[in-house]
Design a protein around this motif. Structure first.
Motif, PDB file in Angstrom:
ATOM      1  N   THR A 224      48.362  49.736  14.102  1.00 19.23           N
ATOM      2  CA  THR A 224      48.167  49.029  12.826  1.00 19.23           C
ATOM      3  C   THR A 224      49.471  48.535  12.205  1.00 19.23           C
ATOM      4  OG1 THR A 224      48.097  51.196  11.737  1.00 19.23           O
ATOM      5  CG2 THR A 224      45.994  50.156  12.276  1.00 19.23           C
ATOM      6  N   VAL A 225      50.556  48.547  12.989  1.00 22.33           N
ATOM      7  CA  VAL A 225      51.814  47.946  12.543  1.00 22.33           C
ATOM      8  C   VAL A 225      52.280  46.967  13.615  1.00 22.33           C
ATOM      9  CG1 VAL A 225      52.454  50.014  11.236  1.00 22.33           C
ATOM     10  CG2 VAL A 225      53.304  49.714  13.574  1.00 22.33           C
ATOM     11  N   GLU A 226      53.251  46.133  13.250  1.00 20.42           N
ATOM     12  CA  GLU A 226      53.761  45.142  14.198  1.00 20.42           C
ATOM     13  C   GLU A 226      54.689  45.792  15.221  1.00 20.42           C
ATOM     14  OE1 GLU A 226      57.238  45.817  11.755  1.00 20.42           O
ATOM     15  OE2 GLU A 226      55.113  45.628  11.249  1.00 20.42           O
ATOM     16  N   ASP A 227      54.818  45.132  16.379  1.00 20.37           N
ATOM     17  CA  ASP A 227      55.753  45.578  17.411  1.00 20.37           C
ATOM     18  C   ASP A 227      57.108  44.898  17.283  1.00 20.37           C
ATOM     19  OD1 ASP A 227      53.983  47.321  18.714  1.00 20.37           O
ATOM     20  OD2 ASP A 227      53.090  45.676  19.855  1.00 20.37           O
ATOM     21  N   ALA A 228      57.123  43.717  16.673  1.00 17.90           N
ATOM     22  CA  ALA A 228      58.368  42.961  16.538  1.00 17.90           C
ATOM     23  C   ALA A 228      58.287  42.064  15.316  1.00 17.90           C
ATOM     24  CB  ALA A 228      58.640  42.127  17.794  1.00 17.90           C
ATOM     25  N   SER A 229      59.447  41.787  14.750  1.00 13.98           N
ATOM     26  CA  SER A 229      59.534  40.973  13.539  1.00 13.98           C
ATOM     27  C   SER A 229      60.745  40.065  13.625  1.00 13.98           C
ATOM     28  CB  SER A 229      59.661  41.884  12.307  1.00 13.98           C
ATOM     29  OG  SER A 229      60.065  41.169  11.162  1.00 13.98           O
ATOM     30  N   LEU A 230      60.578  38.846  13.140  1.00 18.78           N
ATOM     31  CA  LEU A 230      61.692  37.906  12.979  1.00 18.78           C
ATOM     32  C   LEU A 230      61.687  37.412  11.536  1.00 18.78           C
ATOM     33  CD1 LEU A 230      61.357  35.741  16.225  1.00 18.78           C
ATOM     34  CD2 LEU A 230      63.132  37.441  15.750  1.00 18.78           C
TER      35      LEU A 230
ATOM     36  N   ARG B   3      60.809  46.895  18.923  1.00 19.40           N
ATOM     37  CA  ARG B   3      60.780  48.077  19.780  1.00 19.40           C
ATOM     38  C   ARG B   3      60.376  47.696  21.198  1.00 19.40           C
ATOM     39  NH1 ARG B   3      57.402  51.244  15.108  1.00 19.40           N
ATOM     40  NH2 ARG B   3      59.164  52.002  13.871  1.00 19.40           N
ATOM     41  N   PHE B   4      60.483  46.403  21.514  1.00 22.47           N
ATOM     42  CA  PHE B   4      60.073  45.894  22.821  1.00 22.47           C
ATOM     43  C   PHE B   4      61.223  45.205  23.551  1.00 22.47           C
ATOM     44  CE2 PHE B   4      55.824  47.007  21.958  1.00 22.47           C
ATOM     45  CZ  PHE B   4      55.111  46.879  23.144  1.00 22.47           C
ATOM     46  N   ALA B   5      62.446  45.685  23.339  1.00 20.56           N
ATOM     47  CA  ALA B   5      63.614  45.103  24.003  1.00 20.56           C
ATOM     48  C   ALA B   5      64.042  46.039  25.127  1.00 20.56           C
ATOM     49  CB  ALA B   5      64.744  44.894  22.999  1.00 20.56           C
ATOM     50  N   ASN B   6      63.451  45.871  26.305  1.00 16.18           N
ATOM     51  CA  ASN B   6      63.742  46.766  27.416  1.00 16.18           C
ATOM     52  C   ASN B   6      65.242  46.845  27.696  1.00 16.18           C
ATOM     53  OD1 ASN B   6      61.513  48.147  28.554  1.00 16.18           O
ATOM     54  ND2 ASN B   6      60.653  46.191  29.224  1.00 16.18           N
ATOM     55  N   GLY B   7      65.717  48.079  27.833  1.00 14.49           N
ATOM     56  CA  GLY B   7      67.131  48.312  28.086  1.00 14.49           C
ATOM     57  C   GLY B   7      67.945  48.557  26.836  1.00 14.49           C
ATOM     58  N   ARG B   8      67.369  48.270  25.657  1.00 13.84           N
ATOM     59  CA  ARG B   8      68.073  48.493  24.397  1.00 13.84           C
ATOM     60  C   ARG B   8      67.544  49.777  23.770  1.00 13.84           C
ATOM     61  NH1 ARG B   8      72.414  45.619  25.388  1.00 13.84           N
ATOM     62  NH2 ARG B   8      72.024  43.374  25.530  1.00 13.84           N
ATOM     63  N   LYS B   9      68.345  50.813  23.796  1.00 16.14           N
ATOM     64  CA  LYS B   9      67.898  52.106  23.280  1.00 16.14           C
ATOM     65  C   LYS B   9      68.046  52.188  21.767  1.00 16.14           C
ATOM     66  CE  LYS B   9      66.968  53.202  27.410  1.00 16.14           C
ATOM     67  NZ  LYS B   9      65.553  53.098  27.829  1.00 16.14           N
ATOM     68  N   ASN B  10      69.147  51.693  21.260  1.00 17.03           N
ATOM     69  CA  ASN B  10      69.359  51.706  19.800  1.00 17.03           C
ATOM     70  C   ASN B  10      70.458  50.706  19.468  1.00 17.03           C
ATOM     71  OD1 ASN B  10      68.634  52.795  17.204  1.00 17.03           O
ATOM     72  ND2 ASN B  10      70.619  53.811  17.174  1.00 17.03           N
ATOM     73  N   LYS B  11      70.206  49.434  19.776  1.00 18.40           N
ATOM     74  CA  LYS B  11      71.221  48.412  19.582  1.00 18.40           C
ATOM     75  C   LYS B  11      71.033  47.725  18.232  1.00 18.40           C
ATOM     76  CE  LYS B  11      73.381  44.253  21.404  1.00 18.40           C
ATOM     77  NZ  LYS B  11      73.326  43.125  22.362  1.00 18.40           N
ATOM     78  N   LEU B  12      71.912  48.046  17.303  1.00 16.51           N
ATOM     79  CA  LEU B  12      71.996  47.339  16.027  1.00 16.51           C
ATOM     80  C   LEU B  12      73.248  46.488  16.098  1.00 16.51           C
ATOM     81  CD1 LEU B  12      71.490  46.684  13.050  1.00 16.51           C
ATOM     82  CD2 LEU B  12      72.596  48.845  12.467  1.00 16.51           C
TER      83      LEU B  12
END
Length: 387
Positions: free
Chosen positions: A244-250, A267-276
């Motif tokens: 009931t929430v989004e997976d990605a936002s722009l 949360r759908f960027a494969n290979g990115r564990k915690n990239k800010l």
């Protein structure tokens, strides 16, 4: 006469409970503080797990009823290390009982909840801190100083992305982070709260927003009760329920100072564990940062001679850089956990002097206004002005 200790009651003992406990344990060993923090009491619902947590991290006592912790006369600080849907009630009660508040982000589910947290804290004269800990990454604090010193001139562009990959598997179960009732939204609320805070800190206030969101996986297996807050959770069965929430936002924004900006939360960027990561482009230069290389800050100066122009990498470990003098010799890097220790040090000093610390609940209200406008924009497909 001022006390020489501050007794802390922590509510919550999982991921953030560990991070906060580590900070309270170490802060007076590396920072010269006017008072000593005491890990007095830990609170949580599962008595067995709570006892194990308290024993491991050095909490003197345990309690399963947070109200009893807040009502104790010997507790000075309430540390809220819980999911956001639990922040409001506890923070308001803590403020009314005169407790200083160290609270995890995002501040709350709704703007009116955040506003009440702020107003009650102010009315009762307590120090309130919202733990957007990335402000206290030395490289980001250095970026703030460089912007204030006008090394990149007038800011034109802010570009930010917060990317993770922990739910790309469609069989990952439906934890609380994926349910609107508990999380309000997905990465737009959780991850972008950090990004918006940094934008406010480094660039300025936002005037309007335009956003879009999407779902890639609309149903997931129901999570086992023990795995509800665990990013390595297991499914209870093959039965599925709605995400009931989004997976990605722009989100695109105009800042009040004339700059423009963009935010990606996923949360759908494969290979990115915690990239800010963020990039800031100004009239005299540019800055670039990536949390996965958190000791480095990239700087470009338009004022360099033509033959020397190019991005340079600053290793933000010199004694002159914010917070670093309390740690190791230059070149010896620090990590994620140190940002919590920096926050604890600043918070303790603010409590001792009866001063203020940022970001606080007022900042939390401002952040939620941006995020809420983004959600509204995604539904109504139009630009939303902030007031």
């Amino acid at each position: 006469m001022k006390k020489n200790v501050l007794n802390i009651g922590i509510i919550g003992y999982k991921f953030m409970g560990r991070a906060h406990s580590n900070a309270w344990q170490k802060v007076d060993k590396f920072f010269d503080l006017p008072v000593k923090p005491v890990l007095k009491i830990a609170c949580g619902r599962n008595e067995k797990n709570l006892e194990e947590f308290a024993d491991k991290w050095g909490w003197e006592e345990t309690e399963t009823d947070w109200r009893k912790v807040i009502e104790r006369d010997d507790i000075d600080i309430i540390d809220i290390a819980l999911p956001q849907h639990l922040h409001h009630e506890i923070a308001v009660a803590a403020a009314k009982n005169g407790k200083h508040i160290f609270c995890e982000k995002p501040i709350a589910l709704e703007i009116d909840q955040a506003q009440e947290m702020y107003e009650e804290s102010e009315a009762n004269g307590v120090v309130h801190y919202l733990n957007h800990n990335y402000r206290r990454v030395p490289a980001i604090a250095l970026a703030k100083k460089m912007i204030s010193d006008e090394l990149i001139g007038e800011i034109h562009h802010w570009r930010c992305a917060y990317q993770q990959d922990w739910i790309t598997d469609p069989n990952f179960p439906l934890t609380w982070q994926l349910q609107k009732e508990y999380a309000k939204a997905g990465p737009h609320w959780d991850l972008n709260s950090h990004s918006v805070d940094l934008a406010h800190y480094l660039v300025g206030d936002i005037a309007n927003v335009m956003a879009m969101t999407t779902n890639f996986v609309k149903e997931r297996p129901i999570a086992s009760p023990d795995g509800q807050g665990n990013l390595k959770a297991e499914a209870l069965s093959n039965e599925k329920a709605e995400v009931t929430v989004e997976d990605a936002s722009l989100m695109m924004v105009n800042f009040k100072n004339g700059a423009i900006g963009s935010f990606e939360g996923t949360r759908f960027a494969n290979g990115r564990k915690n990239k800010l990561s963020f990039e800031i482009y100004g009239s005299k230069g540019s800055l670039s940062f990536n949390l996965e290389r958190m000791n480095e800050l990239e700087f470009y100066s338009q004022e360099d001679t033509t033959s020397l122009k190019g991005f340079r990498t600053i290793l933000a470990t010199e004694d002159s850089h914010p917070y670093i003098k309390n740690w190791w010799p230059p070149g010896h890097i620090i990590g994620y956990e140190h940002t919590f220790i920096h926050a604890a040090a600043d918070f303790i000093k603010a409590v001792h002097t009866k001063g203020r610390i940022e970001p606080n609940f007022k900042d939390g209200v401002s952040i939620l206004k941006v995020l809420e406008a983004g959600l509204q924009s995604a539904v109504e497909r139009r630009t939303i002005d902030l007031h």
